[in-house]
Design a protein around this motif. Structure first.
Motif, PDB file in Angstrom:
ATOM      1  N   THR A  13     -81.681  89.248 -36.013  1.00 55.91           N
ATOM      2  CA  THR A  13     -81.719  87.829 -36.743  1.00 55.91           C
ATOM      3  C   THR A  13     -81.939  86.916 -35.848  1.00 55.91           C
ATOM      4  OG1 THR A  13     -80.394  88.841 -38.745  1.00 55.91           O
ATOM      5  CG2 THR A  13     -80.875  86.411 -38.533  1.00 55.91           C
ATOM      6  N   LEU A  14     -81.174  86.925 -34.817  1.00 57.89           N
ATOM      7  CA  LEU A  14     -81.349  85.868 -33.625  1.00 57.89           C
ATOM      8  C   LEU A  14     -82.577  85.862 -33.073  1.00 57.89           C
ATOM      9  CD1 LEU A  14     -77.992  85.929 -31.903  1.00 57.89           C
ATOM     10  CD2 LEU A  14     -78.627  84.275 -33.492  1.00 57.89           C
ATOM     11  N   ILE A  15     -83.025  86.932 -32.803  1.00 59.65           N
ATOM     12  CA  ILE A  15     -84.428  87.280 -32.274  1.00 59.65           C
ATOM     13  C   ILE A  15     -85.680  86.686 -33.206  1.00 59.65           C
ATOM     14  CG2 ILE A  15     -86.440  88.866 -31.577  1.00 59.65           C
ATOM     15  CD1 ILE A  15     -84.128  90.813 -30.515  1.00 59.65           C
ATOM     16  N   GLY A  16     -85.541  86.847 -34.473  1.00 60.60           N
ATOM     17  CA  GLY A  16     -86.390  86.358 -35.503  1.00 60.60           C
ATOM     18  C   GLY A  16     -86.426  84.937 -35.364  1.00 60.60           C
ATOM     19  N   GLY A  17     -85.258  84.393 -35.379  1.00 57.07           N
ATOM     20  CA  GLY A  17     -85.192  82.768 -35.148  1.00 57.07           C
ATOM     21  C   GLY A  17     -85.606  82.270 -34.015  1.00 57.07           C
ATOM     22  N   LEU A  18     -85.659  82.889 -32.828  1.00 55.27           N
ATOM     23  CA  LEU A  18     -85.961  82.554 -31.629  1.00 55.27           C
ATOM     24  C   LEU A  18     -87.452  82.667 -31.718  1.00 55.27           C
ATOM     25  CD1 LEU A  18     -83.387  84.299 -29.034  1.00 55.27           C
ATOM     26  CD2 LEU A  18     -83.884  81.628 -29.826  1.00 55.27           C
ATOM     27  N   VAL A  19     -88.029  83.813 -32.164  1.00 52.90           N
ATOM     28  CA  VAL A  19     -89.440  83.814 -32.255  1.00 52.90           C
ATOM     29  C   VAL A  19     -90.055  83.014 -33.057  1.00 52.90           C
ATOM     30  CG1 VAL A  19     -91.510  85.459 -32.860  1.00 52.90           C
ATOM     31  CG2 VAL A  19     -89.388  86.364 -31.800  1.00 52.90           C
ATOM     32  N   ALA A  20     -89.354  82.317 -34.178  1.00 50.95           N
ATOM     33  CA  ALA A  20     -89.956  81.153 -35.094  1.00 50.95           C
ATOM     34  C   ALA A  20     -90.178  79.963 -34.465  1.00 50.95           C
ATOM     35  CB  ALA A  20     -88.812  81.177 -36.050  1.00 50.95           C
ATOM     36  N   GLN A  21     -89.152  80.027 -33.446  1.00 55.87           N
ATOM     37  CA  GLN A  21     -89.590  78.532 -32.557  1.00 55.87           C
ATOM     38  C   GLN A  21     -90.720  78.569 -31.402  1.00 55.87           C
ATOM     39  OE1 GLN A  21     -85.568  77.138 -30.897  1.00 55.87           O
ATOM     40  NE2 GLN A  21     -84.777  78.644 -32.154  1.00 55.87           N
TER      41      GLN A  21
END
Length: 250
Positions: A13-21
């Motif tokens: 989930t954190l990776i997904g959020g970081l990728v979104a940035q």
């Protein structure tokens, strides 16, 4: 074990959020793969397990399949009722009417939508714990599907919060809550054992829930704004990979 596995969902989930940035033009391939994994786990594992754990029928229909349809429709109704279905940026960006007054996105909508995704992530963790109660193999394949899907959850939690005009810190706080939610959900299942019949109904319900996310949310987003052959290949590969995982586990 379920809590440790749910920690994988936390990281994804954190990776997904970081990728979104920092995302470029490759998110469609990742989302296509996630959708394929989810389709595979629904068809090859969750539905068979739901039918095995609850072989009863309701008015001529297997109870597990009835819950499958119920899960699909429940999420559809909820999303349409509270307007949390992800929309294209143009629909919610600032716009100006003929009289010249600009209308900014409502920040509260983004927070409410992200909060709904956090609640959904708690259910993801609960699903992992419930699946491990059904068996080690079921738990592993459900965990793979949930972890793959949680990349999209993290991506969407951050994106939709920012899309409605919220600041980066608020979006990151909601992303952190979404990442912790599966661990909380998995921990809840350690407190009690779910009866076999109830477990079968829940697995059927979750299968419908997962199928809705894959077909109504993730796949359309994977093919936006441009359809791609590589996305289709990733989706088929994801389903095939899940078939291979389940076959080897058996």
């Amino acid at each position: 074990m379920p809590v440790l596995v749910a920690a994988g969902a936390f990281v994804m989930t954190l990776i997904g959020g970081l990728v979104a940035q920092r995302i470029g033009d490759r998110r469609h391939m990742v989302l296509g793969l996630a959708a394929g994994l989810m389709l595979g786990v629904v068809g090859f594992d969750l539905l068979p397990e739901a039918l095995d754990n609850h072989p009863g029928h309701v008015f001529g229909v297997p109870a597990g399949l009835l819950m499958f349809v119920t899960g699909f429709l429940a999420l559809h109704v909820v999303e349409r009722s509270v307007a949390i279905h992800r929309a294209h940026e143009g629909e919610y960006a600032s716009h100006t009417h003929g009289h010249g007054h600009a209308h900014e996105p409502v920040k509260g909508i983004g927070v409410a939508a992200a909060g709904a995704l956090v609640g959904h992530s708690v259910m993801d963790g609960f699903a992992i714990g419930a699946a491990f109660q059904a068996g080690q193999t079921v738990g592993i394949v459900v965990a793979i599907a949930v972890i793959a899907h949680d990349f999209a959850d993290g991506f969407n939690t951050y994106t939709i919060t920012r899309l409605y005009g919220n600041g980066r810190r608020r979006a990151q706080a909601l992303l952190t809550a979404d990442a912790l939610a599966p661990v909380v959900g998995a921990a809840i299942t350690l407190a009690f054992t779910i009866p076999s019949g109830v477990l079968g109904l829940y697995l059927g319900f979750f299968a419908g829930f997962l199928l809705y996310l894959a077909t109504s949310d993730i796949l359309p987003e994977a093919h936006t704004p441009h359809p791609s052959t590589s996305t289709l290949v990733c989706t088929v590969a994801g389903a095939g990979l899940m078939w291979l995982v389940i076959g080897l586990a058996d």
